[in-house]
Structure formats: structure tokens, C-alpha cells
Design an enzyme around this catalytic site. Structure first.
Site, PDB file in Angstrom:
ATOM      1  CE  LYS A   1       6.275   6.437  -7.915  1.00  0.00           C
ATOM      2  NZ  LYS A   1       7.335   5.442  -7.816  1.00  0.00           N
TER       3      LYS A   1
ATOM      4  CE  LYS B   1       3.572   4.510 -10.245  1.00  0.00           C
ATOM      5  NZ  LYS B   1       4.796   4.049  -9.671  1.00  0.00           N
TER       6      LYS B   1
HETATM    7  C1  PBG Z   1       8.707   2.124  -7.197  1.00  0.00           C
HETATM    8  C2  PBG Z   1       7.400   2.073  -7.863  1.00  0.00           C
HETATM    9  C3  PBG Z   1       6.101   2.095  -7.318  1.00  0.00           C
HETATM   10  C4  PBG Z   1       5.231   1.891  -8.363  1.00  0.00           C
HETATM   11  C5  PBG Z   1       5.989   1.793  -9.519  1.00  0.00           C
HETATM   12  N1  PBG Z   1       7.328   1.926  -9.202  1.00  0.00           N
HETATM   13  C6  PBG Z   1       5.636   2.179  -5.922  1.00  0.00           C
HETATM   14  C7  PBG Z   1       5.848   3.353  -5.084  1.00  0.00           C
HETATM   15  O1  PBG Z   1       6.319   4.405  -5.515  1.00  0.00           O
HETATM   16  O2  PBG Z   1       5.557   3.197  -3.892  1.00  0.00           O
HETATM   17  C8  PBG Z   1       3.724   1.774  -8.250  1.00  0.00           C
HETATM   18  C9  PBG Z   1       3.058   1.009  -9.327  1.00  0.00           C
HETATM   19  C10 PBG Z   1       1.682   0.550  -9.033  1.00  0.00           C
HETATM   20  O3  PBG Z   1       1.051   0.922  -8.020  1.00  0.00           O
HETATM   21  O4  PBG Z   1       1.168  -0.223  -9.847  1.00  0.00           O
HETATM   22  N2  PBG Z   1       9.065   3.295  -6.567  1.00  0.00           N
END
Ligand code: PBG
Length: 324
Positions: A195, A248
Site C-alpha cells: 500500500k 493499492k
Molecule cells: C484506511 C484506508 C484508506 C483507503 C482504504 N483503506 C485510506 C488511507 O490509507 O488513507 C483508501 C481507499 C480509497 O482511496 O479508495 N487506511
């Protein structure tokens, strides 16, 4: 002299279909939903930067999911927006929290639907970070216990898969141990292993009300400039007991998906995130691109790069409009 002619197999639809390598199927798609802890049963508010996506009361969510299941949706991932936020994210692991209640309710009604829960603290902490804070810094090891507690509470409510998205080191093992100790050895973990600290999450933070109140997430999410690190993260999570590895965001990171696909043999998932959705929607609303074609091309590309599973805000729409 070459006898190659690429156009031989492109000259008509039948031949093109005969040699097509990649397909999208309904069971590849996971629709994210935002559920709000509220007394207002009719609560349904469109997210301004994500046209077509909503913050929903549990009651509204049930109705929406019922329609989506009718169109053929097989899987969802839930994000909760609690009434109370505090320093230790109490609402994240409360047995009667909004996610726990939602899972319980939906599971009773839709027994075949795969319900995935996002396991993170950022929607539940007053400071908006994904872990506990000390001296303005996110503390890794003290956070693990709360993540494990959160995941366990989701599974006790009936979640089919838990998906930790916090990026703390060691959280897969902490969650796996907690689940196994309570006899949930069969519940899979979909790890947001790879991520990135991405600016494409902007609209989500409005939707989930989870923007950090100070600083950013760069001390725990990955540097977009790095690729080798993706392999380290993914392999570490597999060793800790992850079943599915997620990358992601999706489209800007197809090279990463491809590298993982060549190296790992577990199912891979990709999250087409909020900013990717908003870009396509905005251009489509302006009439600058053809929405259906661009959505399908993006999703197909994510699959071609190596993802079996795609988390996408377009899942409902693709099925409802019978685009597959
Ligand atoms: C929680 C999380 C996030 C997303 C999914 N789970 C946001 C972040 O890390 O700030 C992002 C998903 C999206 O942008 O559609 N940590």
C-alpha cells in the site's frame, strides 16, 4: 524476412474473441461501501468528490446491497464511520460498533455474499492516523493488539475475510494468532501488503472522514518510488499467514502487480482507489471520455497485469448496466 502479421487474428470479432487472453467476471469485483453510525435510518449522502458513491445508514446499506446482489454482486468491503472517535479508536473494536452490527445484519440476510471488512484505526481515531500516537509518531507494536482485537470482533460478527490496511509491521501475524486462538483458523486474511502513500486516496478521506489531523502517512505507507520493497512486504505478509496479497492503488502501480504476479503464487488483489474512480467520473461527466469503455479498459488492464480480484467503486455499476 518476417511472415508475422498481427492483423491476421484481429480481422473480425470471432477471431479476436478466440484469441482473447483476459476476461472480467462478476466474481472478480468487490464493491466498497461506507456505513455511518447514525439513528437516522434514511441517511444517504452522496460523496461530493465521488459521484454515485454514498455514506449510508445501515438500513440504506441493506437496501443498496439487496439491489446489488440482484444484479450479480458477489462481494463487498465495508468501511465504518463511527459516532465517537478517540485516541485509542475504541469504536473500531466495540462489539456493537457500526461495522460489527453491519456485518451481523448483512450476513443474516445475504448468506452467499462475501463480506470483507477493512481493518484499520484511521476512521476511529481522533487524530486520523492508522495507529496509536506518541510524540506525534505512530507507534507500531502497541497498535498491533488493537488491530488484532478489531479483526477478531469483525470475524465474531460474521466477516468472511478481514483486510488489514494499516501498514503496521507484524499485523498479519498478530491478527492470524488472535483469529486462530479463537478457532477462526479458516477465516482468510486479505492483506493490503503493498500500500503506497498515495495522493489518489484524497476523495476516500472525505468519504470515510479519516484524513490525518497532522502530518501524513509516509512513515507507514510505502514510497511510490519503490518497487523492490513491494516484494519484501508481500513475502513478509505471506509468511505471517496472509492468504491474498493486495496492491493499492491499482492503475498507477501495474508494474508492481506484474512483478508480484511473476514471483508469487497466491491470489493477488488490486484496489482501484477513490482518486482513480473520481478521475474517470469527472472526465465522463464532462463528456470528455466514454465512461463504459474507459471503465472496462481500466479494469481489464488491472486483471491483465496480474490481479485476480479488483476492489472498485465501479463494481455495482458494471453489473447493474450489464457491461460484462
Ligand atoms: C484506511 C484506508 C484508506 C483507503 C482504504 N483503506 C485510506 C488511507 O490509507 O488513507 C483508501 C481507499 C480509497 O482511496 O479508495 N487506511
Amino acid at each position: 524476412m518476417s511472415f508475422f502479421r498481427g492483423r491476421r487474428l484481429r480481422q473480425n470479432k470471432s477471431l479476436r474473441e478466440m484469441v482473447q487472453e483476459t476476461y472480467l467476471r462478476p466474481e472478480d469485483l468487490v464493491q466498497p461501501y461506507f456505513v455511518v453510525e447514525t439513528e437516522d435510518k434514511d441517511f444517504c449522502q452522496e460523496i461530493s468528490a465521488m459521484p454515485g458513491q454514498y455514506q449510508l445508514s445501515l438500513c440504506q446499506l441493506e437496501q443498496r446491497v439487496a439491489r446489488a446482489v440482484d444484479y450479480g454482486l458477489k462481494s463487498i468491503i465495508l468501511f465504518g464511520i463511527p459516532k465517537q472517535k478517540d485516541d485509542v479508536a475504541s469504536s473500531a473494536y466495540h462489539p456493537q460498533g457500526i461495522i460489527q452490527k453491519s456485518v451481523e445484519t448483512l450476513k443474516r440476510k445475504f448468506s452467499d455474499l462475501i463480506i470483507i471488512t477493512d481493518v484499520c484505526l484511521c476512521e476511529y481515531t481522533s487524530h486520523g492516523h492508522c495507529g496509536l500516537i506518541k510524540n506525534q509518531y505512530v507507534q507500531n507494536d502497541p497498535t498491533l493488539e488493537l488491530l488484532a482485537k478489531t479483526a477478531l470482533s469483525h470475524v465474531m460478527a460474521g466477516a468472511d475475510i478481514v483486510a488489514p490496511s494499516d501498514m503496521m509491521d507484524g499485523r498479519i501475524l498478530a491478527i492470524r494468532k488472535a483469529l486462530d486462538q479463537h478457532n477462526f483458523v479458516e477465516v482468510p486474511i486479505m492483506s493490503y501488503a503493498v500500500k503506497y502513500a498515495s495522493s489518489f486516496y484524497g476523495p476516500f478521506r472525505e468519504a470515510a472522514e479519516s484524513a490525518p489531523q497532522f502530518g501524513d502517512r509516509k512513515s507507514y505507507q510505502m514510497n511510490p518510488a519503490n518497487s523492490n520493497e513491494a516484494i519484501l512486504e508481500a513475502e513478509a505478509d505471506l509468511k505471517e499467514g496472509a492468504d491474498i496479497i493486495m496492491v493499492k492503488p491499482a492503475l498507477p502501480y501495474l508494474d508492481i502487480l506484474r512483478r508480484l504476479k511473476d514471483r508469487l503464487f497466491c491470489p493477488l488483489a488490486a484496489y482501484q482507489v477513490s482518486g482513480e474512480y473520481s478521475q474517470i467520473k469527472a472526465a465522463a461527466l464532462k463528456g470528455w471520455i466514454e465512461e463504459k469503455a474507459v471503465v472496462l479498459e481500466s479494469l481489464l488492464s488491472i486483471k491483465r497485469a496480474g490481479a485476480k480480484i479488483i476492489l472498485t467503486y465501479f463494481a455495482e455499476q458494471v453489473l447493474k448496466q450489464k457491461w460484462l
